[in-house]
Enzyme design. Structure first.
Site, short mmCIF file in Angstrom:
data_model
loop_
_atom_site.label_atom_id
_atom_site.label_comp_id
_atom_site.label_asym_id
_atom_site.label_seq_id
_atom_site.Cartn_x
_atom_site.Cartn_y
_atom_site.Cartn_z
N CYS A 102 95.21 57.63 51.02
CA CYS A 102 96.55 58.20 51.12
C CYS A 102 97.00 58.25 52.58
CB CYS A 102 96.60 59.57 50.44
SG CYS A 102 98.27 60.11 50.04
N HIS A 219 94.01 58.99 44.86
CA HIS A 219 92.99 59.96 45.28
C HIS A 219 91.78 59.93 44.35
CE1 HIS A 219 95.29 61.90 48.46
NE2 HIS A 219 96.35 61.82 47.68
N GLU A 221 88.98 60.99 44.99
CA GLU A 221 88.20 62.23 45.19
C GLU A 221 88.62 63.32 44.21
OE1 GLU A 221 90.58 61.09 47.12
OE2 GLU A 221 91.67 62.67 48.21
#
Lengths: 245, 733
Positions: A102, A219, A221
């Site tokens: 990002c 994302h 994560e």
């Protein structure tokens, strides 16, 4: 619960698990999400402060999401000139693995470690939702244990994720297998909703020529925890940790 | 020198208030001193119209760590050594004048209220009430407010996880923007406004002071008229990046045992924060305005004291901690300036250019704001409308599609996808369900549920029942995800309290809130009042907004609104008479806004909620939705859409007209879907004295109601998801 914003200098080589250094700029805000994902995968993770001259010794450098310097001027533009970035660029050029997610992807582009630009979303609005990504080319170790052709569900959260590159660059990216992730429609999802930001050729993530620097807008994560709505990115982190430990 | 009326209007003080000031000072105030009184005695800061009533609200509870109103935000013990710190606040007037900045700074302000107490914000919510969709200004306001909220919360890295949005012509001239923030702090490390020892340094940190937002507090305490557009310069401009730095710097300093007292500079800026700190410590304060970091040259003492520039804090430090604190703020590249000292004079003395500009006793400024017991008229009771007197729709299917495709019931996806609702990685239930749920940081498996609730059309119809309903619905939304309701915050939005009818709605709503909070054991631990939401004599619908938090001990035992599988039995918990007065069916399908709202039986509400929560905690219910706006069938359609699983449903008795059964808005009800035939659930409910009704089975890709032609989920989805994006793309409402 306080964000660990201060750099921690522990010794590499304690234990055998890989160590990720997560760079924190003023305005970074997904560093804890990233740390959690690496720790869940069995890695060690430390925060690195943007004002330091050197990245602590580590196996992987991570530039996480957020709004470094408020995204003022251009997203990632000021972060790319932070003191620590000289060392990040040097280490990247020397072959050390670097992952930018990002705002981190935007910063890698501004630092010229990756080609192209990230423009304002075609909708002109910030977008936060799940998207589906197809792994177009496995690049070890950064795409982990994901299999080529595999589709994963992960969230995006950005206002400027509309990847753009000139025709020549695009042909090279395509020809050299450097378009790593593309947005695709999920099961039952209309094609029109697949790409959240209008990026050229549905590009969600790319690598550099050597294959050691990966930038992506979504994302992963936030798709690794038992309470998060997708666990699809677990193999990505697990594979990186296996390869670098 | 006699003061003229226009000078008093400028600071929103009455002649009587002016005379009281002269009386207390023993002299005429100078213009700066008058400005300070005007701000601190405004409704926004001094609560002069509302305080006597607010004191009647139940605020005491053994869970509470701070008494209500005493500090910025409420503090509630959530166990494991942690506290939840939360509050809701209005930014209505600025958001109407400049929607993007007005809404953004509302979000920034409420987050500062939370982290000034030492808590890291973990969830934001917001309540938006706009004018009629076909009003020419509405689309512009929706776009600006949503982008403003997103720009601030997203940059701060705090997930915006929930809220409410609705439309009604009463908000044409005054939209409402209420922002709520929830933070988590160590329970033994809460920070307060305090003054400390004589001589302790008063430190200013954050952004520089500019000329923005002067008179914001006074503006928010007066009605709007044709000249409202001219008030644009009183709206502050937000810088979320600086606030993110301020958050990190404050939390870093708070971990070092350096701070005696801290207060954010919100309404009335330096004036309010300095007076509050001095007052809390029964002390005085000397301020040197030349030391205040300034954005522009040549600012007057008046401007510096009353500026509402954002992202600023005032702290009193332990004297030995000054160097350490300065280093932290310099690391985060923020201004840090010693602007004064604590004194024992009991006076606020403001100096600039070496001269005393104001010299006032602290106590009258802060605590002796006049209190008004305004005359009020009881809101007349509306007749209860019998279901039989409300016309039936062409078909139940048509009415359902009308409702879920209406401005108030259609999907809010266009809004919440512009908010980062996932940052921090702990969002367990995303926007679109009953309450949003986040996992408590560093406490795996422990959840915090958050919700905002109020139904202004009920409050308009009957402020007392409407006030009760706002709390009851919050209780229901928390119970529906399996959370134990802990505490509430309120944000009371009304018109001009100087009108007895408006004051009557305020009095009635507070009585209702108080009764429900006591009955449902949800003390009000913090709050905010916004009056004068009125333009040219037309007030907004009474909107006593409730924000509430609840605790989930084990996130493996929770529920969400989507059906969990096919061939599950759909069961309604609670019962009703098909109450259609003041309902959305009546408004959207029959085109009438009238009748008494559904009454709230608080004992039944509690019994039903406790039963549902108990079943969820026991792992026997995993799919649950509360029944609210639009009634039973709208709730069922939302459950089908959330899961992609249809259902076949039938009204099990003929006691009511079908449209009253499916669209009545009776309170205290839930829908659940369970594996098997639901008999065990019904037995358990019987034993608990809770009525149930089996409605049908889940399955297929359509909703079939009473054997009529099925509505495909595709059609439902298109209708539900379509309205807001089309409207915002410019299609006529």
């Amino acid at each position: 619960m306080d964000a660990p914003v201060k750099p921690e200098h522990d010794n590499v080589g304690v234990g055998s698990a890989m160590k990720a250094a997560i760079v924190v700029f003023p305005g970074t805000n997904r560093e804890v999400d990233m740390k959690d994902a690496f720790e869940r995968a069995g890695a060690r993770a430390v925060m690195a402060w943007h004002g330091d001259a050197q990245v602590p010794e580590c196996d992987l450098i991570v530039l996480p999401g957020g709004f470094a310097y408020g995204d003022y001027l251009r997203c990632g533009a000021m972060a790319a000139h932070s003191p620590i970035m000289k060392d990040v660029v040097a280490k990247a050029n020397a072959g050390q693995p670097v992952l930018g997610v990002c705002n981190g992807f935007q910063t890698l582009v501004e630092a010229r470690l990756l080609p192209g630009a990230l423009l304002k979303n075609a909708s002109l609005a910030f977008v936060c939702r799940d998207v589906h990504l197809r792994l177009e080319h496995a690049v070890k170790p950064l795409t982990g244990n994901l299999a080529e052709g595999e589709v994963i569900r992960v969230p995006v959260a950005h206002g400027d994720g509309n990847y753009f590159a000139d025709g020549e660059t695009l042909r090279r990216l395509e020809g050299e297998g450097r378009i790593v992730f593309r947005y695709v429609a999920g099961p039952g999802e209309p094609e029109a909703r697949a790409n959240p930001n209008g990026s050229t050729a549905d590009i969600a993530g790319i690598v550099n020529e050597k294959g050691n620097v990966l930038g992506m807008m979504p994302h992963p994560e936030d798709a690794t925890g038992p309470r998060q709505q997708s666990l699809d990115a677990v193999p990505l982190f697990a594979g990186i940790v296996e390869a670098l430990s | 020198m006699p003061i003229n009326q226009s000078d008093l209007d400028e600071v929103a003080l009455s002649r009587a208030e002016y005379e009281a000031i002269v009386d207390r000072l023993g002299r005429e105030p100078n213009p700066l001193e008058l400005g300070l009184f005007g701000s601190l005695w405004s409704e926004h800061c001094g609560y002069k119209h509302s305080k006597p009533l607010l004191r009647t609200l139940p605020g005491e509870s053994d869970r509470m760590l701070v008494s209500p109103g005493a500090e910025n935000a409420g503090v509630v013990d959530i166990g494991d050594g942690l506290a939840a710190v939360f509050k809701m606040e209005s930014h209505n007037h600025p958001s109407f004048i400049e929607p993007h900045q007005g809404a953004a700074t509302g979000v920034g302000g409420i987050m500062r209220d939370v982290f000034t107490m030492g808590a890291r914000p973990v969830a934001n919510l917001n309540v938006l009430r706009f004018g009629a969709p076909d009003h020419p200004k509405t689309r512009y306001l929706v776009g600006g407010v949503v982008s403003g909220i997103g720009s601030y919360g997203n940059c701060m890295g705090v997930p915006t996880v929930g809220g409410q949005t609705s439309f009604h012509a009463s908000y044409n001239g005054n939209n409402l923007v209420n922002a709520m923030c929830v933070g988590i702090a160590p329970a033994d490390r809460i920070f307060y406004a305090a003054a400390g020892a004589i001589g302790a340094p008063v430190v200013y940190v954050g952004s520089k002071t500019g000329r923005d937002g002067i008179h914001g507090a006074s503006m928010a305490s007066a009605e709007f008229n044709e000249d409202t557009e001219e008030k644009r310069p009183t709206v502050q401009v937000g810088d979320p990046f600086t606030e993110k730095l301020l958050l990190e710097a404050c939390l870093e300093l708070m971990a070092t045992n350096s701070i005696i007292g801290i207060q954010d500079m919100g309404a009335a800026g330096l004036t309010c924060s300095s007076v509050e700190m001095a007052d809390k410590g029964n002390a005085g304060m000397d301020l040197d305005l030349d030391a205040v970091p300034q954005r522009e040259a040549g600012m007057s003492a008046y401007e510096l004291m009353l500026s509402e520039s954002q992202e600023r804090m005032l702290m009193v430090l332990k004297p030995e901690a000054e160097a350490r604190a300065r280093a932290i703020f310099e690391k985060w590249e923020l201004d840090f300036a010693v602007v004064g000292r604590i004194t024992d004079t009991g006076r606020l003395i403001v100096r600039k250019d070496g001269k005393v500009q104001a010299d006032l006793p602290v106590r009258p400024l802060s605590e002796e704001a006049p209190l008004y017991h305004r005359p009020w008229n009881e809101t007349p009771q509306r007749p209860t409308i019998a279901a039989a007197d409300v016309p039936a729709p062409n078909s139940i299917n048509d009415a359902l599609l009308t409702l879920i495709g209406s401005a108030d019931l259609s999907s809010r996806r266009w809004i919440f996808e512009q908010y980062d609702h996932l940052v921090m990685g702990r969002t367990v239930q995303r926007p679109g369900g009953d309450a949003a749920v986040i996992e408590v940081p560093d406490r795996p498996g422990k959840g915090l549920a958050v919700t905002t609730d109020c139904t202004p059309r009920y409050c308009q119809a009957d402020p007392f029942e409407g006030g009760k309903q706002a709390v009851a619905e919050a209780f229901r939304n928390l119970s529906a995800v399996g959370a134990r309701p802990l505490a509430t915050t309120d944000c009371l939005n009304f018109g001009n309290p100087e009108r007895a009818d408006v004051m009557g709605t305020f009095v009635g709503a507070i009585k209702g809130l108080g009764e429900a909070c006591s009955a449902l054991d949800m003390p009000i631990v913090s709050g905010n009042v916004s009056l004068y939401n009125e333009t040219n004599g037309r007030a907004v619908q009474p909107s006593p907004q409730i924000g509430a938090i609840g605790l989930i001990g084990d996130l493996d035992r929770t529920a969400q609104i989507g059906f969990g599988g096919t061939q599950h039995t759909v069961v309604m918990i609670g019962d009703g008479i098909g109450h259609l007065g003041a309902s959305l069916y009546l408004r959207e399908v029959a085109g009438r806004e009238e009748g008494a709202p559904p009454p709230v039986d608080l004992a039944a509400e509690r019994r039903h909620g406790d039963f549902v929560r108990g079943e969820i905690e026991a792992g026997r219910i995993t799919c649950c939705h509360d029944i609210s706006d639009g009634g039973l069938l709208v709730a069922l359609a939302e459950m089908a859409l959330a899961s992609g699983i249809g259902a076949s449903l039938a009204m099990p008795h003929e006691n009511l007209p079908a449209h009253a059964f499916w669209f009545g808005e009776d309170q205290g009800r839930y829908v659940v879907a369970v594996e098997g035939d639901g008999a065990a659930l019904q037995d358990a409910a019987n034993r608990a004295g809770v009525p149930t009704l089996v409605l049908g089975l889940t399955g297929g890709d359509a909703l079939t109601v009473d054997g009529a032609s099925p509505i495909s989920l595709g059609t439902l989805r298109e209708t539900f998801e379509g309205w807001l994006p089309r409207y915002m793309a410019g299609e006529p409402a």
